[in-house]
Motif scaffolding. Structure first.
Motif, PDB file in Angstrom:
ATOM      1  N   LEU A  37      -0.060   4.871  -4.158  1.00 16.75           N
ATOM      2  CA  LEU A  37      -0.613   5.096  -5.356  1.00 16.75           C
ATOM      3  C   LEU A  37      -0.686   3.903  -6.159  1.00 16.75           C
ATOM      4  CD1 LEU A  37       1.588   8.293  -6.443  1.00 16.75           C
ATOM      5  CD2 LEU A  37      -0.934   8.276  -5.941  1.00 16.75           C
ATOM      6  N   ILE A  38      -0.185   2.763  -5.601  1.00 19.99           N
ATOM      7  CA  ILE A  38      -0.234   1.530  -6.519  1.00 19.99           C
ATOM      8  C   ILE A  38      -1.507   1.089  -7.070  1.00 19.99           C
ATOM      9  CG2 ILE A  38       0.226  -0.882  -6.296  1.00 19.99           C
ATOM     10  CD1 ILE A  38       2.799  -0.236  -5.095  1.00 19.99           C
ATOM     11  N   PRO A  39      -2.540   1.031  -6.020  1.00 12.84           N
ATOM     12  CA  PRO A  39      -4.063   0.622  -6.538  1.00 12.84           C
ATOM     13  C   PRO A  39      -4.581   1.600  -7.385  1.00 12.84           C
ATOM     14  CG  PRO A  39      -3.937   0.627  -4.018  1.00 12.84           C
ATOM     15  CD  PRO A  39      -2.425   1.023  -4.523  1.00 12.84           C
ATOM     16  N   GLU A  40      -4.340   2.853  -7.197  1.00  9.47           N
ATOM     17  CA  GLU A  40      -5.049   3.704  -8.018  1.00  9.47           C
ATOM     18  C   GLU A  40      -4.450   3.729  -9.539  1.00  9.47           C
ATOM     19  OE1 GLU A  40      -4.768   7.276  -5.782  1.00  9.47           O
ATOM     20  OE2 GLU A  40      -5.066   6.570  -3.877  1.00  9.47           O
ATOM     21  N   THR A  41      -3.047   3.660  -9.795  1.00 11.99           N
ATOM     22  CA  THR A  41      -2.394   3.844 -11.014  1.00 11.99           C
ATOM     23  C   THR A  41      -2.029   2.579 -11.856  1.00 11.99           C
ATOM     24  OG1 THR A  41      -0.389   3.943  -9.773  1.00 11.99           O
ATOM     25  CG2 THR A  41      -1.482   6.205 -10.058  1.00 11.99           C
ATOM     26  N   GLY A  42      -2.032   1.457 -11.059  1.00 15.93           N
ATOM     27  CA  GLY A  42      -1.537   0.380 -11.948  1.00 15.93           C
ATOM     28  C   GLY A  42       0.031   0.214 -11.750  1.00 15.93           C
ATOM     29  N   LEU A  43       0.644   1.139 -11.091  1.00 15.69           N
ATOM     30  CA  LEU A  43       2.159   0.841 -10.620  1.00 15.69           C
ATOM     31  C   LEU A  43       2.547  -0.577 -10.013  1.00 15.69           C
ATOM     32  CD1 LEU A  43       2.861   4.420  -9.281  1.00 15.69           C
ATOM     33  CD2 LEU A  43       3.600   3.533 -11.366  1.00 15.69           C
ATOM     34  N   VAL A  44       3.474  -1.245 -10.282  1.00 16.02           N
ATOM     35  CA  VAL A  44       4.081  -2.271  -9.506  1.00 16.02           C
ATOM     36  C   VAL A  44       5.439  -2.080  -8.979  1.00 16.02           C
ATOM     37  CG1 VAL A  44       4.985  -4.686 -10.082  1.00 16.02           C
ATOM     38  CG2 VAL A  44       2.939  -3.854 -11.528  1.00 16.02           C
ATOM     39  N   LYS A  45       5.508  -2.526  -7.676  1.00 16.79           N
ATOM     40  CA  LYS A  45       6.849  -2.197  -6.969  1.00 16.79           C
ATOM     41  C   LYS A  45       7.869  -3.174  -7.109  1.00 16.79           C
ATOM     42  CE  LYS A  45       8.405  -0.519  -2.550  1.00 16.79           C
ATOM     43  NZ  LYS A  45       8.393  -0.353  -1.144  1.00 16.79           N
ATOM     44  N   LYS A  46       8.833  -2.857  -7.247  1.00  9.71           N
ATOM     45  CA  LYS A  46       9.963  -4.154  -7.511  1.00  9.71           C
ATOM     46  C   LYS A  46      11.299  -3.235  -7.082  1.00  9.71           C
ATOM     47  CE  LYS A  46      11.706  -7.758  -9.513  1.00  9.71           C
ATOM     48  NZ  LYS A  46      11.615  -9.061  -9.072  1.00  9.71           N
ATOM     49  N   SER A  47      11.921  -3.891  -6.120  1.00  8.21           N
ATOM     50  CA  SER A  47      13.226  -3.487  -5.864  1.00  8.21           C
ATOM     51  C   SER A  47      13.459  -1.964  -5.867  1.00  8.21           C
ATOM     52  CB  SER A  47      14.475  -4.156  -6.919  1.00  8.21           C
ATOM     53  OG  SER A  47      14.394  -5.238  -7.048  1.00  8.21           O
ATOM     54  N   GLY A  48      12.556  -1.478  -5.059  1.00  7.23           N
ATOM     55  CA  GLY A  48      12.555  -0.082  -4.585  1.00  7.23           C
ATOM     56  C   GLY A  48      12.273   1.033  -5.579  1.00  7.23           C
ATOM     57  N   SER A  49      12.015   0.395  -6.677  1.00  5.12           N
ATOM     58  CA  SER A  49      11.170   1.388  -7.804  1.00  5.12           C
ATOM     59  C   SER A  49       9.860   1.172  -8.259  1.00  5.12           C
ATOM     60  CB  SER A  49      12.131   1.460  -8.971  1.00  5.12           C
ATOM     61  OG  SER A  49      13.384   1.885  -8.793  1.00  5.12           O
ATOM     62  N   TRP A  50       9.146   1.754  -8.890  1.00  8.09           N
ATOM     63  CA  TRP A  50       7.778   1.505  -9.215  1.00  8.09           C
ATOM     64  C   TRP A  50       7.551   1.519 -10.840  1.00  8.09           C
ATOM     65  CZ3 TRP A  50       9.518   4.258  -5.350  1.00  8.09           C
ATOM     66  CH2 TRP A  50       9.167   3.858  -3.832  1.00  8.09           C
ATOM     67  N   TYR A  51       6.924   0.592 -11.071  1.00  8.65           N
ATOM     68  CA  TYR A  51       6.950   0.529 -12.838  1.00  8.65           C
ATOM     69  C   TYR A  51       5.483   0.317 -13.347  1.00  8.65           C
ATOM     70  CZ  TYR A  51      11.661  -1.032 -11.985  1.00  8.65           C
ATOM     71  OH  TYR A  51      12.985  -1.271 -11.801  1.00  8.65           O
ATOM     72  N   LEU A  52       5.451   1.249 -14.376  1.00 11.19           N
ATOM     73  CA  LEU A  52       4.000   0.974 -15.241  1.00 11.19           C
ATOM     74  C   LEU A  52       4.288   0.569 -16.708  1.00 11.19           C
ATOM     75  CD1 LEU A  52       1.065   1.560 -15.173  1.00 11.19           C
ATOM     76  CD2 LEU A  52       1.486   3.827 -16.018  1.00 11.19           C
ATOM     77  N   ARG A  53       4.056  -0.766 -16.758  1.00 10.31           N
ATOM     78  CA  ARG A  53       4.249  -1.225 -18.101  1.00 10.31           C
ATOM     79  C   ARG A  53       3.238  -0.946 -19.127  1.00 10.31           C
ATOM     80  NH1 ARG A  53       7.715  -5.523 -20.217  1.00 10.31           N
ATOM     81  NH2 ARG A  53       7.188  -6.143 -22.059  1.00 10.31           N
ATOM     82  N   GLN A  54       3.376  -0.614 -20.137  1.00 10.65           N
ATOM     83  CA  GLN A  54       2.308  -0.034 -21.417  1.00 10.65           C
ATOM     84  C   GLN A  54       2.906  -0.701 -22.676  1.00 10.65           C
ATOM     85  OE1 GLN A  54       1.202   3.933 -19.612  1.00 10.65           O
ATOM     86  NE2 GLN A  54       3.292   4.178 -20.015  1.00 10.65           N
TER      87      GLN A  54
END
Length: 154
Positions: A14-31
């Motif tokens: 989902l990362i390319p589609e949503t803008g999520l960024v993976k870091k240390s086993g979690s996924w983040y969406l900074r807004q």
């Protein structure tokens, strides 16, 4: 041969589609005023998993990658599902001891239809006053300082 966890793989896709960024086993969406966090938690009793969802409110502190358990607003994906059948299906998908074809697609769809829209609608504090934001708060644990901040938002 070690194979990658199909649940992590589904979220990674989902990362390319949503803008999520993976870091240390979690996924983040900074807004604009929030950071959305998706965390996959393994049960200590077996190969069952939980999809934890959290939101960090940037006015309460600017961090880059907040740990899910330290976020101001927290819940699980299963709590967001309105229909009991959807919740039961997701529980099976998240249980790797159950043979389940199409596991990755079901999880991706659940995230795309439930988490991503909430993250987008709650990009700002005023977004929590919209129907989707209110529903997210109703399904979540909210720390006191976040509740005070959100109550002050007109």
């Amino acid at each position: 041969m070690v194979t990658k966890n199909p649940l992590r793989l589904a979220i990674d896709q989902l990362i390319p589609e949503t803008g999520l960024v993976k870091k240390s086993g979690s996924w983040y969406l900074r807004q604009e005023e929030t950071i959305g966090v998706i965390n996959l938690q393994k049960s200590q009793y077996g190969d069952q998993y939980y999809v934890n969802i959290a939101v960090w409110l940037l006015p309460l502190g600017d961090v880059d990658f907040p740990a899910e358990h330290k976020c101001h607003i927290r819940t699980r994906l299963t709590r967001l599902l309105a229909e009991r059948e959807q919740e039961q299906e997701l529980v099976q998908v998240l249980d790797l001891t159950v043979e389940r074809p199409g596991r990755e697609e079901v999880l991706k769809q659940a995230i795309e239809e439930n988490i991503v829209p909430i993250f987008k609608s709650c990009a700002t504090l005023t977004g929590f006053r919209q129907p989707q934001g209110r529903y997210f708060l109703e399904c979540s644990l909210v720390v006191g300082e976040a509740q005070q901040l959100l109550d002050a938002v007109v």
